[in-house]
Each structure stands twice: as C-alpha cells, then as structure tokens.
Design a protein around this motif. Structure first.
Motif, PDB file in Angstrom:
ATOM      1  N   GLU A  65      -3.178  -8.623  -3.750  1.00  9.87           N
ATOM      2  CA  GLU A  65      -2.946  -9.804  -3.503  1.00  9.87           C
ATOM      3  C   GLU A  65      -3.592 -10.486  -5.313  1.00  9.87           C
ATOM      4  N   GLU A 136      -1.706 -13.710   6.846  1.00  9.97           N
ATOM      5  CA  GLU A 136      -0.507 -13.130   6.167  1.00  9.97           C
ATOM      6  C   GLU A 136       0.706 -14.141   6.698  1.00  9.97           C
ATOM      7  N   GLU A 166       4.128 -10.775   2.088  1.00 12.98           N
ATOM      8  CA  GLU A 166       3.137 -10.981   3.107  1.00 12.98           C
ATOM      9  C   GLU A 166       3.979 -10.409   4.368  1.00 12.98           C
ATOM     10  N   HIS A 169       2.594  -6.779   4.255  1.00 16.99           N
ATOM     11  CA  HIS A 169       1.276  -6.887   4.586  1.00 16.99           C
ATOM     12  C   HIS A 169       0.820  -7.007   6.066  1.00 16.99           C
TER      13      HIS A 169
END
Ligand SMILES: [Fe+2]
Lengths: 252, 126
Positions: A65, A136, A166, A169
């Motif tokens: 990130e 996310e 995203e 993740h």
C-alpha cells in the motif's frame, strides 16, 4: 526495517494536465479509504495478530500500500504540474493553493484532512480482518468512481491496476480470516475463554456470504477495468464468483 | 459430533480452495508474461531504459502476487517454484539495470566516480 526503491510499482502515464482530476484522486492519497489509511492500518494491526502467517500478510500488504501511495502521489503531481492559477481556480483548488501551494497534502477529494479515526485496531483478528476486507472493498469502490470520472487513458490504466490490487488484497484477507477462524475452531486455542469461540461461530457463517456477494458484483460492474489490467486478475475475479468454494468454503 | 463433521468439511473445502488458488497463481504468472510482451513493445519505442524498467516491474509484479498468495498458502510447492524462478529472473534484470543506469536502492553498487543515487531522477519526475 524498510528500504526505498527509486522506482514505481507500476508505471504512471498522464496524457494531459488535469488539476480537477488531481483533486479528486487526492482522496486515495489522504482520504479515509485511501492508500495511506490502508498502509497505516495494516502495519499497525499486525503486532497483535495471533500467528506469524497473518503478521506476514499484513506486513506485505501494508508495504504494498505504501508503493500504491507513491503511485497515487505521482498521479496527483503529474496531473497538476505546471497548472496556472486560473486552472487551479477552475479546478476548485484555490483553497489548497492558499494553504499548501502545489505541495501534496493528506486530504480527501473535498479537502478534509486525513482522519486518524479511520485507523481501526481492536486486538481481535476477526474484527480486524473483517474490517480490512471492508476497507479493500471501499477502496475498490472509490477507484471505480474515479475511473468513471476520467477519460485520460494513461490515468485510467493506472487506476485500473490499483483497483485490481484491492480485489486481490481482499481475497488474501478473506483467506487469512478463514484460516484464523479454523485454527480457533479446530485446535481450540482459546486464550481468553468462550467469547472467542462464539465469535468464530458468528463470523464463520457470515464470511462466505460477504465474499460471494461482493466479488460477483465486482465482476459485473468492471469488465473493462479487468480487461485493461490483463487476464490474470480477470480470471481471479471470475474464479471467485463462479466457484464459490474459493471463498465460500463454509457452504456445506 | 457436529463440530467434527464441520471441521472435516472445512478441510475438504480448503483443499479445493488451494487447488483453485494454484490455478489462479498459474493464470497470474501467465498473464504477467503476456503483459510483459505487450508492454515491452510500446515502451521500447520510448527508450531502452524504460523498457528494461518495464520488464523489471512486470517480473516484480509476479513476485509480489506470489508472495501474497504464499502468505496464505505456504505449502504450495508449485507457487514456491514459480517464486524462485521469478526471483532469479528479477535479480538478473535488476543487476543489468543497476550496472547501466545506477542504483535503484540503498545497497546497490555505484559504478561511477560520482554518487549517482542522488543525481538520478525520482520516479515522479520521469
Ligand atoms: Fe489494498
């Protein structure tokens, strides 16, 4: 420790100066669902995670990130570089200019400074990981909105990359959550008493629903984005929605 | 007894999930390779340096994707194999880049009489 690499994780191409676009992308820099918030949240939560596996995942995603934060910063910087005062006025950036000149600042799209209270931490892996998954999805939704608002192909491509990260993740956090729940349930590692087991039961039934629903709606809304980024991530999403056993392991 | 059955189900489902994820990892690696091909073509026109950086970014992406995958699937030997292959490829490309264009990171060798780390552009400026 961390070591800086003098390069971006993904190339940033800006086709045309556009301070207005810079202004709205700013929310992914300093907004509540932005990259700064994500990085700081994960890197802070990792200390109290129950096992090294989960600590590793939070460290690695938190670190990525930070790389995304630099990509977003580069987008904002390039989009507003060399803009004159009239352009800044037209983009509603005159307040920003008054306070910060052309410097970057951790604020959202409407100029609200970074809200520290978005950095949730509960010393409870289930609460924290569920929250990370939601974070996310919120970040993905924000990237969706930004992609709808740009016709700059270079910027769109970079946003699509970030948006796809995203989703990946989210997938990994979901797996981590499931594994944490399993290790509580199977090994009966009950440190703090029965409250944990009852947590597991509640969370266990809801997780697959959360994952199944959100990922399938992703697929519907974003086919172009996935195409831009490449098949890897596209097949990822498709896989998750079509075969719910990837995420919905509690089904039977 | 219900608990035992549930655990068993979880285990089976987990194995399935692991298989599905290995496929995901495979697909990711494949697409990264395809992406390298397409991306290299456009970047080569811009400059050789950008092209090399592009290749590094592609391989690095594969590595990063595999790292996150392995964090939750530490026993997937196929993914570990892919990871080690990509790391070797990445090391070679990086070494080539650092030799030609200067250090990317603290700890990279400086093959010049000047401290090039502080002289080369930062990524938001090129
Ligand atoms: Fe993320």
């Amino acid at each position: 420790m961390w070591i800086y690499e003098k390069k971006l994780e993904y190339p940033v191409r800006v086709d045309k100066r556009n301070p207005e676009l810079a202004k709205i992308i700013m929310t992914q820099y300093g907004g509540p669902d932005g990259e700064l918030a994500a990085s700081l949240r994960y890197l802070n939560q990792r200390y109290t995670m129950p096992d090294n596996k989960t600590k590793a995942l939070l460290t690695d995603i938190g670190t990525e990130e930070l790389a995304h934060l630099e990509i977003v910063a580069t987008l904002i910087y390039k989009l507003s570089k060399n803009a004159d005062l009239e352009e800044l006025r037209a983009a509603n950036l005159i307040g920003h200019y008054t306070e910060h000149g052309k410097a970057l600042y951790y604020a959202d799209a409407v100029g609200i400074p970074f809200p520290i209270e978005c950095l949730t931490a509960k010393d409870d892996p289930i609460a924290d990981l569920q929250d990370d998954m939601a974070a996310e999805q919120r970040a993905r939704a924000t990237y969706n909105h930004l992609m709808n608002l740009t016709d700059d192909k270079g910027v769109y491509d970079t946003l699509a990359f970030l948006r796809q990260r995203e989703i990946n993740h989210f997938q990994r956090f979901g797996e981590a959550l499931q594994q944490v729940q399993e290790s509580y349930a199977c090994k009966k590692v009950i440190v703090q008493g029965a409250s944990i087991t009852s947590n597991v039961a509640v969370a266990g039934t809801t997780t697959p629903n959360v994952q199944g629903v959100s990922t399938s709606s992703n697929v519907a809304g974003t086919s172009t984005a996935a195409n831009v980024q490449g098949t890897s991530t596209a097949s990822n999403i498709a896989g998750a929605s079509k075969t719910p056993n990837v995420s919905g392991t509690y089904k039977k | 007894m219900a608990t035992i059955n549930k655990n068993k189900n979880i285990k089976t489902a987990n194995t399935k999930a692991a298989t599905a994820n290995t496929q995901t990892a495979k697909a990711n690696v494949q697409s990264a390779t395809t992406a390298t091909k397409t991306a290299t073509k456009t970047a080569a026109a811009i400059s050789a340096q950008m092209s090399l950086m592009d290749q590094i970014q592609q391989v690095e992406f594969t590595i990063y994707e595999l790292i996150l995958y392995l964090d939750t699937h530490p026993e997937d030997t196929f993914a570990i194999e892919q990871y080690n292959m990509s790391v070797n490829e990445h090391n070679a490309l990086r070494a080539q880049y650092v030799k030609q264009y200067g250090p990317l990171m603290q700890g990279d060798p400086v093959n010049a009489n000047t401290w090039t780390w502080g002289l080369s552009d930062f990524p938001w400026d090129y």
